[in-house]
Design an enzyme around this catalytic site. Structure first.
Site, PDB file in Angstrom:
ATOM      1  N   GLU A   1       0.835  -1.198   0.000  1.00  0.00           N
ATOM      2  CA  GLU A   1       0.000   0.000   0.000  1.00  0.00           C
ATOM      3  C   GLU A   1       0.877   1.257   0.000  1.00  0.00           C
ATOM      4  OE1 GLU A   1      -3.931  -1.504   2.516  1.00  0.00           O
ATOM      5  OE2 GLU A   1      -2.455  -0.214   3.493  1.00  0.00           O
ATOM      6  N   CYS A   2       0.598   2.175  -0.884  1.00  0.00           N
ATOM      7  CA  CYS A   2       1.157   3.532  -0.904  1.00  0.00           C
ATOM      8  C   CYS A   2       2.685   3.530  -0.846  1.00  0.00           C
ATOM      9  CB  CYS A   2       0.551   4.360   0.224  1.00  0.00           C
ATOM     10  SG  CYS A   2       0.722   6.140  -0.015  1.00  0.00           S
ATOM     11  N   GLY A   3       3.284   3.749   0.331  1.00  0.00           N
ATOM     12  CA  GLY A   3       4.736   3.716   0.420  1.00  0.00           C
ATOM     13  C   GLY A   3       5.289   2.376  -0.017  1.00  0.00           C
TER      14      GLY A   3
ATOM     15  N   LEU B   1       3.936   0.502  -2.322  1.00  0.00           N
ATOM     16  CA  LEU B   1       3.850   0.575  -3.784  1.00  0.00           C
ATOM     17  C   LEU B   1       5.101   1.237  -4.366  1.00  0.00           C
ATOM     18  CD1 LEU B   1       2.044   0.813  -6.554  1.00  0.00           C
ATOM     19  CD2 LEU B   1       1.485   3.065  -5.658  1.00  0.00           C
TER      20      LEU B   1
ATOM     21  N   ASN C   1      -1.127  -0.885  -4.500  1.00  0.00           N
ATOM     22  CA  ASN C   1      -2.073   0.210  -4.733  1.00  0.00           C
ATOM     23  C   ASN C   1      -1.788   1.386  -3.819  1.00  0.00           C
ATOM     24  OD1 ASN C   1      -3.689  -2.450  -3.636  1.00  0.00           O
ATOM     25  ND2 ASN C   1      -3.795  -0.763  -2.169  1.00  0.00           N
TER      26      ASN C   1
END
Length: 488
Positions: free
Chosen positions: A368-370, A372, A465
């Protein structure tokens, strides 16, 4: 006992005062902290102050029954004497200018919890009473039982403002904190610096606690925390309003009175028709490596516990300090600050190679986010794991800041085709994807995603994501993840 510490707005000192109160009360009782809204950073301060993992409550992610169950579950797991809930932004700020979804008031009403209003008292005397009166009048179902004035000039100023508020609004003023640079915290582009990254923040928390003990009447606060009764089941599910983005106000039922924690817990446990927090069905044991260190620290406690409830053994590792990933069946790489520590991550070549090899062997990875960004080829030309065939960059403005509603367009690691779930996004980075034919498994109905309202890049058994998911907002997350891992 339970209490909500809410602000009249942002930057009024909620986090420092709330954390100080949690620390001060922890000297004499077992405190379970909570934070309203999608936030990883404030809870890290709470956890340091109380030594109990802070938990998030959010009426966008949760319906009223889930809010109640999650709150009581947190109290039970900690065997806590009191639940202290720090609000988000102003008491009434949420998704809609007139509704309650996503705001602190919705949590206070769902839990039938008294509210202490924290306000910036600079240059205010009688006007402070007008502010309090406005907050009390706007929604009489929100039980504002006390006020804490912050940034007071001195004792004379405090006594005058206290008299105005108590006389004109019939609301107790339980504290007045003088202006003090010690009651500040450092910030960076995603908010306050996370406590996990800076161990020295513990020293600051001790200072905040001493200030709270000197200037806030903690006995009065505890009295207020005991003042409300049972949490009862509501007839309306505030998370089922399909029109939340159309500014439809959420309605709540009046809640009954009573006065003790055991009554609260029994009331919820006997609620046969209430919504479950998350699905528990996987029977096969799996080992999931979770990246958690100074760089990657953005995890909801419930996400990890929902995985454990589905027979997962969580094994923590550090992409920064460890040489390679542990012996596990799958990886979970949450959010954090890889863009700040990109050189440190690049220098750990053996770790990056072990993650890339794990991916190439088609083992499951969820990021997730970081996470990704860490899986991308590079960030600002600094090498990352090269799992995703795209580079990423740091920008000078927010690329995504929103609650998210997503729908799965095909079966994937954490959801099945057709599932709709909720989350949030908050990032300054950008993944440089220009291929609309990339395998995105999520269609974004609210929010931005990676590209053109698409998110969830699926490559081999890796899913990455920008969406941050809370287990209650995606109740099949842990079951799907562990089930898919166990079937490989």
């Amino acid at each position: 006992m339970r209490i909500v510490l809410a602000g009249t707005g942002s930057a009024v000192g909620k986090t420092t005062i709330s954390t100080g109160i949690m620390k001060a009360l922890s000297a004499e009782m077992n405190v379970q902290p909570f934070k309203v809204g999608p936030d990883y950073i404030d809870p890290s301060y709470h956890t340091l102050a109380t030594r109990n993992p802070s938990r998030n409550l959010d009426s966008f992610f949760m319906n009223d029954d889930q809010i109640k169950k999650s709150f009581v579950r947190g109290l039970d797991l900690a065997n806590a004497d009191i639940g202290i809930i720090e609000g988000v932004r102003g008491l009434y700020e949420g998704i809609s200018p007139i509704g309650d979804v996503g705001n602190t008031a919705s949590i206070a009403k769902a839990l039938n919890a008294p509210v202490i209003l924290i306000m910036d008292g600079r240059s205010l005397v009688k006007s402070a009473a007008a502010v309090v009166l406005g907050f009390k009048t706007l929604d009489p179902e929100v039980k504002i039982e006390g006020v804490i004035l912050n940034k007071i000039k001195g004792k004379r100023h405090f006594l005058k403002a206290k008299k105005a508020i108590e006389t004109l609004t019939n609301t107790r003023v339980i504290g007045g904190i003088p202006r003090d640079d010690a009651l500040t915290v450092n910030e960076r582009h995603l908010g306050l610096v996370p406590a996990l990254e800076r161990e020295r923040i513990a020293i600051n928390i001790d200072i905040w606690s001493k200030v709270v003990e000197e200037y806030i009447d903690l006995d009065a606060l505890k009295e207020i925390a005991k003042s409300q009764g049972k949490i009862t089941k509501s007839n309306k599910n505030n998370n089922c309003d399909e029109n939340i983005d159309n500014n439809i106000a959420t309605k709540y039922n009046n809640l009954n009175n009573g006065n003790n924690n055991e009554d609260i817990r029994d009331n919820i446990r006997n609620n046969e028709n209430s919504t479950e927090l998350w699905k528990i069905a996987n029977k096969n044991k799996v080992k999931i490596g979770v990246a958690r260190d100074e760089i990657f620290s953005f995890y909801y406690q419930e996400n990890l516990e929902s995985l454990e409830d589905n027979n997962a053994k969580i094994i923590l590792f550090s992409p920064y300090k460890d040489e390679e990933i542990p012996d596990v069946d799958a990886l979970y790489i949450g959010g954090g600050y890889p863009e700040i520590f990109k050189k440190e991550l690049e220098n750990n070549e053996t770790m990056r190679k072990s993650i890339n090899d794990f991916h190439r062997d088609e083992n499951p990875i969820y990021a997730e986010c970081g996470g990704l960004i860490y899986l991308s080829q590079s960030i600002d030309d600094v090498k990352m794991c090269n799992v995703l065939p795209y580079n990423s960059i740091m920008t000078d403005k927010v690329q995504g800041l929103s609650y998210v509603i997503a729908k799965s367009n095909e079966d994937n690691l954490i959801s099945q085709k057709g599932e709709v779930f909720r989350g949030h996004e908050f990032h300054y980075t950008k993944l440089l994807v220009d291929d609309v034919q990339s395998n995105f498994v999520f269609d974004i109905q609210r929010g931005r995603g990676i590209l053109n309202n698409k998110d969830g890049l699926a490559i081999n058994n890796t899913l990455a994501n920008y969406i941050h998911i809370h287990a209650c907002s995606c109740p099949n997350f842990a079951y799907n993840f562990t089930k898919n891992v166990s079937e490989l």
